[in-house]
Design a protein around this motif. Structure first.
Motif, PDB file in Angstrom:
ATOM      1  N   ARG A 151      -0.062  13.032   6.684  1.00  5.20           N
ATOM      2  CA  ARG A 151       0.962  13.370   7.688  1.00  5.20           C
ATOM      3  C   ARG A 151       1.783  12.118   7.988  1.00  5.20           C
ATOM      4  NH1 ARG A 151       0.400  13.401  13.286  1.00  5.20           N
ATOM      5  NH2 ARG A 151      -1.878  13.353  13.072  1.00  5.20           N
ATOM      6  N   PRO A 152       3.079  12.124   7.682  1.00  4.34           N
ATOM      7  CA  PRO A 152       3.892  10.912   7.863  1.00  4.34           C
ATOM      8  C   PRO A 152       4.290  10.702   9.321  1.00  4.34           C
ATOM      9  CG  PRO A 152       5.265  12.682   7.032  1.00  4.34           C
ATOM     10  CD  PRO A 152       3.856  13.230   7.073  1.00  4.34           C
ATOM     11  N   LEU A 153       4.628   9.474   9.643  1.00  6.03           N
ATOM     12  CA  LEU A 153       5.193   9.156  10.947  1.00  6.03           C
ATOM     13  C   LEU A 153       6.622   9.674  11.022  1.00  6.03           C
ATOM     14  CD1 LEU A 153       3.970   5.458  11.235  1.00  6.03           C
ATOM     15  CD2 LEU A 153       3.088   7.405  12.527  1.00  6.03           C
ATOM     16  N   GLY A 154       7.044  10.090  12.219  1.00  2.00           N
ATOM     17  CA  GLY A 154       8.393  10.605  12.387  1.00  2.00           C
ATOM     18  C   GLY A 154       8.890  10.442  13.808  1.00  2.00           C
ATOM     19  N   ARG A 155      10.062  10.975  14.060  1.00  3.71           N
ATOM     20  CA  ARG A 155      10.705  10.828  15.361  1.00  3.71           C
ATOM     21  C   ARG A 155       9.904  11.475  16.488  1.00  3.71           C
ATOM     22  NH1 ARG A 155      16.983  10.992  16.159  1.00  3.71           N
ATOM     23  NH2 ARG A 155      16.778  10.543  13.950  1.00  3.71           N
ATOM     24  N   ASP A 156       9.192  12.556  16.192  1.00  2.91           N
ATOM     25  CA  ASP A 156       8.433  13.279  17.211  1.00  2.91           C
ATOM     26  C   ASP A 156       6.947  12.929  17.217  1.00  2.91           C
ATOM     27  OD1 ASP A 156      10.501  14.921  18.434  1.00  2.91           O
ATOM     28  OD2 ASP A 156      10.610  15.968  16.526  1.00  2.91           O
ATOM     29  N   THR A 157       6.526  11.988  16.378  1.00  2.00           N
ATOM     30  CA  THR A 157       5.121  11.597  16.359  1.00  2.00           C
ATOM     31  C   THR A 157       4.749  10.917  17.665  1.00  2.00           C
ATOM     32  OG1 THR A 157       5.212  11.234  13.963  1.00  2.00           O
ATOM     33  CG2 THR A 157       3.361  10.275  15.147  1.00  2.00           C
ATOM     34  N   LEU A 158       3.671  11.363  18.260  1.00  2.00           N
ATOM     35  CA  LEU A 158       3.186  10.757  19.496  1.00  2.00           C
ATOM     36  C   LEU A 158       2.339   9.529  19.197  1.00  2.00           C
ATOM     37  CD1 LEU A 158       2.199  13.991  21.406  1.00  2.00           C
ATOM     38  CD2 LEU A 158       3.720  12.235  22.315  1.00  2.00           C
ATOM     39  N   PHE A 159       2.539   8.490  19.991  1.00  2.00           N
ATOM     40  CA  PHE A 159       1.733   7.277  19.921  1.00  2.00           C
ATOM     41  C   PHE A 159       1.046   7.079  21.265  1.00  2.00           C
ATOM     42  CE2 PHE A 159       4.741   6.604  16.589  1.00  2.00           C
ATOM     43  CZ  PHE A 159       4.152   5.728  15.673  1.00  2.00           C
ATOM     44  N   PHE A 181      -0.538  13.309  17.053  1.00  2.00           N
ATOM     45  CA  PHE A 181      -0.379  11.895  17.373  1.00  2.00           C
ATOM     46  C   PHE A 181      -0.760  11.017  16.182  1.00  2.00           C
ATOM     47  CE2 PHE A 181      -4.815  12.658  18.193  1.00  2.00           C
ATOM     48  CZ  PHE A 181      -5.471  11.468  17.991  1.00  2.00           C
ATOM     49  N   ALA A 182      -0.350   9.777  16.276  1.00  3.15           N
ATOM     50  CA  ALA A 182      -0.644   8.803  15.239  1.00  3.15           C
ATOM     51  C   ALA A 182      -2.005   8.171  15.512  1.00  3.15           C
ATOM     52  CB  ALA A 182       0.433   7.721  15.210  1.00  3.15           C
ATOM     53  N   HIS A 183      -2.920   8.327  14.576  1.00  5.39           N
ATOM     54  CA  HIS A 183      -4.204   7.642  14.693  1.00  5.39           C
ATOM     55  C   HIS A 183      -3.983   6.141  14.543  1.00  5.39           C
ATOM     56  CE1 HIS A 183      -6.612  11.287  14.632  1.00  5.39           C
ATOM     57  NE2 HIS A 183      -5.941  11.716  13.577  1.00  5.39           N
ATOM     58  N   GLY A 184      -4.788   5.354  15.232  1.00  7.29           N
ATOM     59  CA  GLY A 184      -4.745   3.921  15.053  1.00  7.29           C
ATOM     60  C   GLY A 184      -5.609   3.519  13.869  1.00  7.29           C
ATOM     61  N   TYR A 185      -5.163   2.495  13.142  1.00  8.61           N
ATOM     62  CA  TYR A 185      -5.894   2.052  11.945  1.00  8.61           C
ATOM     63  C   TYR A 185      -6.027   0.535  11.918  1.00  8.61           C
ATOM     64  CZ  TYR A 185      -5.282   6.726   9.909  1.00  8.61           C
ATOM     65  OH  TYR A 185      -5.322   8.083   9.669  1.00  8.61           O
ATOM     66  N   MET A 186      -7.111   0.103  11.291  1.00  9.13           N
ATOM     67  CA  MET A 186      -7.324  -1.315  10.989  1.00  9.13           C
ATOM     68  C   MET A 186      -7.635  -1.447   9.506  1.00  9.13           C
ATOM     69  SD  MET A 186      -7.056  -3.209  13.758  1.00  9.13           S
ATOM     70  CE  MET A 186      -8.004  -4.694  13.419  1.00  9.13           C
ATOM     71  N   PRO A 187      -7.274  -2.581   8.900  1.00 12.99           N
ATOM     72  CA  PRO A 187      -7.686  -2.798   7.512  1.00 12.99           C
ATOM     73  C   PRO A 187      -9.205  -2.760   7.407  1.00 12.99           C
ATOM     74  CG  PRO A 187      -6.033  -4.396   8.164  1.00 12.99           C
ATOM     75  CD  PRO A 187      -6.451  -3.679   9.413  1.00 12.99           C
ATOM     76  N   HIS A 234       0.834  -1.204   0.000  1.00 16.60           N
ATOM     77  CA  HIS A 234       0.000   0.000   0.000  1.00 16.60           C
ATOM     78  C   HIS A 234       0.868   1.253   0.000  1.00 16.60           C
ATOM     79  CE1 HIS A 234      -2.447  -3.155   2.044  1.00 16.60           C
ATOM     80  NE2 HIS A 234      -3.401  -2.671   1.269  1.00 16.60           N
ATOM     81  N   ARG A 235       0.521   2.198  -0.856  1.00 17.34           N
ATOM     82  CA  ARG A 235       1.250   3.469  -0.881  1.00 17.34           C
ATOM     83  C   ARG A 235       0.816   4.363   0.271  1.00 17.34           C
ATOM     84  NH1 ARG A 235       1.238   6.344  -6.566  1.00 17.34           N
ATOM     85  NH2 ARG A 235       2.655   7.666  -5.337  1.00 17.34           N
ATOM     86  N   ALA A 236      -0.446   4.312   0.641  1.00 16.52           N
ATOM     87  CA  ALA A 236      -0.967   5.123   1.744  1.00 16.52           C
ATOM     88  C   ALA A 236      -1.457   4.183   2.828  1.00 16.52           C
ATOM     89  CB  ALA A 236      -2.090   6.031   1.262  1.00 16.52           C
ATOM     90  N   ALA A 237      -0.650   3.996   3.840  1.00 16.59           N
ATOM     91  CA  ALA A 237      -0.971   3.041   4.898  1.00 16.59           C
ATOM     92  C   ALA A 237      -0.404   3.535   6.219  1.00 16.59           C
ATOM     93  CB  ALA A 237      -0.384   1.671   4.561  1.00 16.59           C
ATOM     94  N   PRO A 238      -0.979   3.074   7.331  1.00 15.16           N
ATOM     95  CA  PRO A 238      -0.315   3.305   8.619  1.00 15.16           C
ATOM     96  C   PRO A 238       0.955   2.478   8.666  1.00 15.16           C
ATOM     97  CG  PRO A 238      -2.138   1.777   8.891  1.00 15.16           C
ATOM     98  CD  PRO A 238      -2.189   2.252   7.462  1.00 15.16           C
ATOM     99  N   PHE A 260       1.979   6.414   7.615  1.00 15.84           N
ATOM    100  CA  PHE A 260       1.363   7.702   7.913  1.00 15.84           C
ATOM    101  C   PHE A 260       0.734   7.717   9.300  1.00 15.84           C
ATOM    102  CE2 PHE A 260       1.589   7.677   3.326  1.00 15.84           C
ATOM    103  CZ  PHE A 260       1.925   8.988   3.020  1.00 15.84           C
ATOM    104  N   ALA A 261       0.911   8.845   9.985  1.00 15.06           N
ATOM    105  CA  ALA A 261       0.215   9.078  11.246  1.00 15.06           C
ATOM    106  C   ALA A 261      -1.239   9.443  11.002  1.00 15.06           C
ATOM    107  CB  ALA A 261       0.912  10.191  12.031  1.00 15.06           C
ATOM    108  N   ASP A 262      -1.491  10.127   9.889  1.00 17.03           N
ATOM    109  CA  ASP A 262      -2.834  10.520   9.476  1.00 17.03           C
ATOM    110  C   ASP A 262      -2.914  10.329   7.964  1.00 17.03           C
ATOM    111  OD1 ASP A 262      -5.169  11.933   8.640  1.00 17.03           O
ATOM    112  OD2 ASP A 262      -5.103  13.149  10.458  1.00 17.03           O
ATOM    113  N   ILE A 263      -3.603   9.301   7.531  1.00 20.89           N
ATOM    114  CA  ILE A 263      -3.657   8.976   6.104  1.00 20.89           C
ATOM    115  C   ILE A 263      -4.395  10.057   5.331  1.00 20.89           C
ATOM    116  CG2 ILE A 263      -4.534   7.330   4.407  1.00 20.89           C
ATOM    117  CD1 ILE A 263      -4.062   5.114   6.445  1.00 20.89           C
ATOM    118  N   ASP A 264      -5.535  10.522   5.858  1.00 20.21           N
ATOM    119  CA  ASP A 264      -6.347  11.507   5.146  1.00 20.21           C
ATOM    120  C   ASP A 264      -5.581  12.799   4.888  1.00 20.21           C
ATOM    121  OD1 ASP A 264      -8.429   9.723   5.128  1.00 20.21           O
ATOM    122  OD2 ASP A 264      -9.403  10.556   6.911  1.00 20.21           O
TER     123      ASP A 264
END
Length: 479
Positions: free
Chosen positions: A79-87, A235-241, A48-52, A72-76
């Motif tokens: 916003r990509p995941l990074g070192r400062d992204t909160l989980f 923060f990073a949203h949680g995702y499910m398929p 997937h090109r756009a995925a958590p 991605f932290a937010d697919i819509d």
């Protein structure tokens, strides 16, 4: 016109000396880049090109020496995941809840042997007193607060308040077992531990954790939730398929931020940058992780009869951490799991290394990703099989052949016998008990490359012996 003259001996010596300094650095840089690329591949989704996805870190002596992010932290919003992204840390929070309690214990304001009813008089008097240590070590018998919420009809525990969860615990007329006699992992016990920290400190648990832990360590992003959702956009949203999430309509992944908004058993929001400050204090800062605090957190718990706590997976339990030895190596580790967030954390005290994987997709197993990240870094995960049996193995007891091939992720086994017309193909994954598993079937290396032990439930162990290669380099026919 420019005239080029040959370099003199002195200049040539300086050039050689400079190259001798630069080349190792360049080679080290190239090696680090290759390792980080392999680490990123270990957590990337090639479909997937756009995925958590995940962020992964390798720590050496408290420094984050390798980091990779994929997804991605937010697919819509892209916003990509990074070192400062909160989980949302899920159960990774427990070591910080225990750390908060340990600071009070080290200051003499709380004691491991204290009866918890001294601070929580709302609890009934149970068959035996419950101590602070029992809450910390999961030996209290206090029922799981998240399980109680779900049994009471709240399928989305993210809607529950701390007070609602506490009141369910206070209403329990008995414990699951006599306190101090068993280990049973309990989110309820850690919710009560956080409440004790709050009442002893005289401030909210979130505020005490900030003052006692996050501010002194300079953790740039970390905080505990206090009956509120995380700060938007951080923060990073949680995702499910989409095909596995209830009620999903359209799109490949659907957002599932169904985690609790109160703290203790969970509730910690943290980034990889925060973990680096935490690791630095463990290794050499000792501003919060003092020797006394370390003793409290890293000493295995004990049952009332003096036996060491056994977590059922080959380790003991200290302060929010599974501790012990795997494959001859000392390990400190913990996982974290919400519906759509999966995390794994491992420290190797003897080599002063640590690894962490934080993922915002619920269909991945974080411990598997962690093992891949470690392999990409050239560090074998502790306890994994140290041998990959390959070749043709035969069992005269079963009159069966196992043709085994291996790769970095496990074993592929072709099973043939007179009982089957077509060969059965099985895939075995390595586990930290030192064996390979495929469902209920286990292949255990023996230390002898010519012999393996296969078992399945109560059937086994069965010994298989490697069929020696014939003159042409192929295995001989099995006897």
């Amino acid at each position: 016109m420019t005239v080029h003259t040959p370099a003199g001996p002195a200049r040539l010596h300086r050039m050689v000396k400079t190259l001798a300094l630069i080349l190792p650095l360049a080679m080290a840089g190239a090696s680090a880049q290759a390792s980080e690329a392999a680490m990123r591949q270990a957590i990337a989704d090639p479909l997937h090109r756009a995925a958590p996805g995940c962020v992964a870190g390798r720590f050496e002596e408290g420094r984050l020496v390798q980091f990779a992010a994929a997804g991605f932290a937010d697919i819509d919003k892209g916003r990509p995941l990074g070192r400062d992204t909160l989980f949302y840390g899920a159960s990774l929070s427990k070591q910080f809840t225990a750390l908060a309690a340990a600071t009070l214990i080290a200051d003499g304001k709380l004691a491991l042997d204290d009866d918890v009813r001294r601070y929580l008089p709302e609890l009934p008097r149970y068959r035996a007193p419950i101590t602070v240590a029992m809450l910390m070590h999961h030996t209290s018998g206090i029922r799981d607060s998240l399980g109680l919420l779900r049994m009471a009809g709240m399928s989305d525990v993210g809607r529950a308040s701390k007070q609602e969860a506490l009141q369910l615990l206070f209403r329990q007329t008995d414990t699951a077992f006599v306190p101090g006699t068993r280990y049973d992992y309990s989110n309820g016990g850690y919710l009560l531990l956080a409440e004790i920290v709050e009442r002893v400190s005289g401030m909210s648990f979130a505020e005490y954790a900030h003052r006692a832990i996050f501010a002194p360590l300079g953790m740039p992003n970390a905080y505990f939730l206090d009956d509120a959702s995380p700060r938007p956009g951080t923060f990073a949203h949680g995702y499910m398929p989409a095909d596995t999430a209830d009620g999903a309509e359209g799109g490949r992944f659907v957002r599932r931020d169904t985690f609790p908004r109160f703290s203790g058993s969970g509730g910690l929001m943290l980034s990889m940058a925060d973990l680096e400050r935490y690791e630095a204090d463990i290794e050499h800062g000792h501003r919060v992780f003092t020797p006394e605090v370390a003793r409290i957190l890293l000493t295995p718990g004990r049952y009332s009869d003096g036996r060491e706590v056994d977590d059922g997976r080959g380790l003991s339990y200290g302060g929010g951490l599974h501790i012990g030895r795997k494959g001859g190596r000392r390990v400190v580790r913990h996982g974290g799991s919400a519906e759509a967030l999966k995390h794994a954390y491992l420290r190797l005290p003897d080599t002063r290394q640590a690894f962490a994987v934080l993922c915002n997709r619920g269909d991945w197993k974080a411990s598997d990703r962690l093992a891949r990240v470690m392999a990409a870094s050239g560090v074998p995960a502790p306890g994994l099989p140290d041998a990959q049996p390959v070749g043709l193995f035969h069992s005269p007891e079963l009159d069966a052949d196992y043709r085994i091939t291996a790769d970095g992720a496990g074993l592929t086994v072709q099973v043939t016998s007179p009982l089957v017309e077509e060969a059965q193909i099985l895939r075995f994954a390595p586990k930290d008990d030192g064996a390979y598993h495929s469902g209920a079937t286990t292949i255990a290396p023996t230390g002898d490359p010519a012999r393996i032990i296969v078992s399945r439930g109560g059937s086994g162990p069965i010994a298989f012996t490697r069929v020696p290669a014939g003159p042409a380099g192929n295995e001989s026919s099995a006897p």
